[in-house]
Design a protein around this motif. Structure first.
Motif, PDB file in Angstrom:
ATOM      1  N   GLY A  25       1.153  -1.243  -0.020  1.00 48.45           N
ATOM      2  CA  GLY A  25       0.007   0.361  -0.001  1.00 48.45           C
ATOM      3  C   GLY A  25       0.703   1.637  -0.010  1.00 48.45           C
ATOM      4  N   HIS A  26       0.182   1.936  -0.128  1.00 45.01           N
ATOM      5  CA  HIS A  26       0.950   3.851   0.272  1.00 45.01           C
ATOM      6  C   HIS A  26       0.197   4.447   0.982  1.00 45.01           C
ATOM      7  N   TYR A  27       0.716   5.652   1.369  1.00 48.60           N
ATOM      8  CA  TYR A  27       0.308   6.281   2.276  1.00 48.60           C
ATOM      9  C   TYR A  27       1.192   8.183   1.971  1.00 48.60           C
ATOM     10  N   THR A  28       0.281   9.053   2.709  1.00 52.28           N
ATOM     11  CA  THR A  28       0.901  10.688   2.999  1.00 52.28           C
ATOM     12  C   THR A  28       0.294  11.080   3.847  1.00 52.28           C
ATOM     13  N   SER A  29       1.600  11.822   4.600  1.00 54.50           N
ATOM     14  CA  SER A  29       1.390  11.862   5.995  1.00 54.50           C
ATOM     15  C   SER A  29       0.919  13.789   5.798  1.00 54.50           C
ATOM     16  N   MET A  30      -0.112  14.215   6.795  1.00 50.76           N
ATOM     17  CA  MET A  30       0.480  16.142   6.558  1.00 50.76           C
ATOM     18  C   MET A  30       0.071  16.506   7.665  1.00 50.76           C
ATOM     19  N   GLN A  31      -0.119  17.970   8.034  1.00 50.94           N
ATOM     20  CA  GLN A  31      -0.205  18.424   9.333  1.00 50.94           C
ATOM     21  C   GLN A  31      -1.705  19.248   9.289  1.00 50.94           C
ATOM     22  N   VAL A  32      -2.317  19.035   9.505  1.00 52.43           N
ATOM     23  CA  VAL A  32      -3.622  19.652   9.803  1.00 52.43           C
ATOM     24  C   VAL A  32      -3.740  21.016  10.797  1.00 52.43           C
ATOM     25  N   ARG A  33      -3.781  22.401  10.835  1.00 52.60           N
ATOM     26  CA  ARG A  33      -4.029  23.890  10.710  1.00 52.60           C
ATOM     27  C   ARG A  33      -5.354  24.290  11.317  1.00 52.60           C
ATOM     28  N   GLY A  34      -6.433  24.608  11.699  1.00 46.43           N
ATOM     29  CA  GLY A  34      -7.167  25.297  11.143  1.00 46.43           C
ATOM     30  C   GLY A  34      -8.189  24.261  10.666  1.00 46.43           C
ATOM     31  N   ARG A  35      -8.102  23.306  10.700  1.00 45.01           N
ATOM     32  CA  ARG A  35      -9.221  22.646   9.536  1.00 45.01           C
ATOM     33  C   ARG A  35      -8.209  22.943   7.812  1.00 45.01           C
ATOM     34  N   ALA A  36      -7.158  22.656   7.612  1.00 45.87           N
ATOM     35  CA  ALA A  36      -6.561  23.322   6.576  1.00 45.87           C
ATOM     36  C   ALA A  36      -4.896  22.741   6.127  1.00 45.87           C
ATOM     37  N   VAL A  37      -4.953  22.401   4.995  1.00 49.02           N
ATOM     38  CA  VAL A  37      -3.049  21.564   5.033  1.00 49.02           C
ATOM     39  C   VAL A  37      -2.671  22.452   4.205  1.00 49.02           C
ATOM     40  N   ALA A  38      -1.528  22.292   3.759  1.00 47.73           N
ATOM     41  CA  ALA A  38      -0.621  23.270   3.874  1.00 47.73           C
ATOM     42  C   ALA A  38       0.102  22.145   2.323  1.00 47.73           C
ATOM     43  N   GLY A  39      -0.826  22.539   0.657  1.00 49.13           N
ATOM     44  CA  GLY A  39      -0.111  21.603  -0.603  1.00 49.13           C
ATOM     45  C   GLY A  39      -1.637  20.390  -0.035  1.00 49.13           C
ATOM     46  N   LEU A  40      -2.800  20.603   0.172  1.00 44.48           N
ATOM     47  CA  LEU A  40      -3.649  19.813   0.078  1.00 44.48           C
ATOM     48  C   LEU A  40      -3.424  19.151  -0.784  1.00 44.48           C
ATOM     49  N   ASP A  41      -3.813  20.007  -2.482  1.00 45.10           N
ATOM     50  CA  ASP A  41      -3.812  19.368  -3.433  1.00 45.10           C
ATOM     51  C   ASP A  41      -2.721  18.614  -3.986  1.00 45.10           C
ATOM     52  N   LEU A  42      -0.910  18.774  -3.157  1.00 46.82           N
ATOM     53  CA  LEU A  42      -0.132  17.853  -3.902  1.00 46.82           C
ATOM     54  C   LEU A  42      -0.275  16.330  -2.562  1.00 46.82           C
ATOM     55  N   HIS A  43      -1.229  16.528  -1.887  1.00 43.35           N
ATOM     56  CA  HIS A  43      -1.868  15.005  -1.122  1.00 43.35           C
ATOM     57  C   HIS A  43      -2.126  14.648  -2.017  1.00 43.35           C
ATOM     58  N   LEU A  44      -3.240  14.684  -2.329  1.00 41.99           N
ATOM     59  CA  LEU A  44      -4.004  14.319  -3.002  1.00 41.99           C
ATOM     60  C   LEU A  44      -3.697  14.028  -4.188  1.00 41.99           C
TER      61      LEU A  44
END
Length: 257
Positions: A25-44
């Motif tokens: 499998g594969h994954y991505t990890s992110m930090q969420v602040r105020g229900r927003a993510v830096a580069g969410l489109d890149l994670h997706l």
């Protein structure tokens, strides 16, 4: 705080067992602040492209569905660490835990190790060797490890990308490695800000002409690297300040409620 969902539902013990023992499998990890993510489109995009490569016979969920699954698993949380894992059968596991503290981190003393990850362009679940190398480096008195590949080329750190400064440009190593989301977001924003940057093949032996080095990932966009083996980078202040200034301009994208 820990929330785990598979396909938007609290998983049964059997479903969790399958997720834990399934090594593919594969994954991505992110930090969420105020229900927003830096580069969410890149994670997706990372998840979409890896799914197409690893599971070519399955139909991957649309980006919007993945974002909704993240928002659902977050429940009422506003700040969190989130990991999205795509498993065989296109099951989407979202785990939510406490956010990594946003505090300055001390400069790293790094040991260079010859190691190349399998399928290096993917963030996959095969992490045993890279973790072992990092642990061995720490037992030897270093803070972390930097991987070096064929021809002595600098690749990536244990869970981060390396970036350098040559006095005029930000220098990104060009090699078979994972393009970290924080690195991608920084590079995209640097382009918009007209910050001088280059990407080039960077042998470990060629770092002596560089004046500063840093590590960057979703936990820390601007952690200085003080040394790689016996090569010191004491003048890291300009590079880390530049990375921080660019990071502050990276747009944060909202997760659906």
């Amino acid at each position: 705080m820990t929330h785990v969902e598979i396909n938007g539902s609290v998983p049964s013990a059997e479903a969790l067992h399958r997720a834990v023992v399934q090594g593919f499998g594969h994954y991505t990890s992110m930090q969420v602040r105020g229900r927003a993510v830096a580069g969410l489109d890149l994670h997706l995009a990372r998840l979409r492209e890896a799914s197409a490569e690893l599971f070519p016979d399955d139909l991957a969920p649309p980006d919007g569905t993945i974002a909704e699954l993240i928002g659902h698993a977050m429940r009422g949380e506003r700040d969190a660490s989130v990991r999205v894992t795509v498993l065989p059968g296109m099951d989407v596991l979202v785990s939510v835990s406490e956010p990594v503290p946003d505090v300055p981190r001390p400069p790293l003393r790094v040991r260079a190790v010859r190691y190349e990850r399998d399928l290096p362009h993917l963030k996959h679940r095969g992490t045993l060797a890279q973790t072992q190398h990092a642990l061995q480096a720490r037992r030897a008195g270093f803070d972390d490890v930097l991987f070096v590949g064929h021809g002595g080329l600098i690749l990536e750190g244990s869970v981060w990308n390396a970036v350098f400064w040559d006095g005029d440009h930000v220098v990104w190593p060009q090699a078979p490695m994972l393009a970290g989301i924080t690195m991608q977001a920084l590079r995209r924003t640097m382009t918009g800000m007209a910050v001088p940057q280059v990407e080039r093949r960077l042998p470990l032996s060629g770092t002596t002409g560089l004046t500063a080095a840093a590590a960057t990932n979703s936990h820390f966009p601007d952690q200085a690297i003080l040394s790689i083996d016996k090569t010191d980078f004491p003048a890291y202040g300009h590079l880390t300040a530049l990375l921080r200034r660019v990071w502050e301009e990276v747009p944060w994208q909202t997760i659906p409620a």
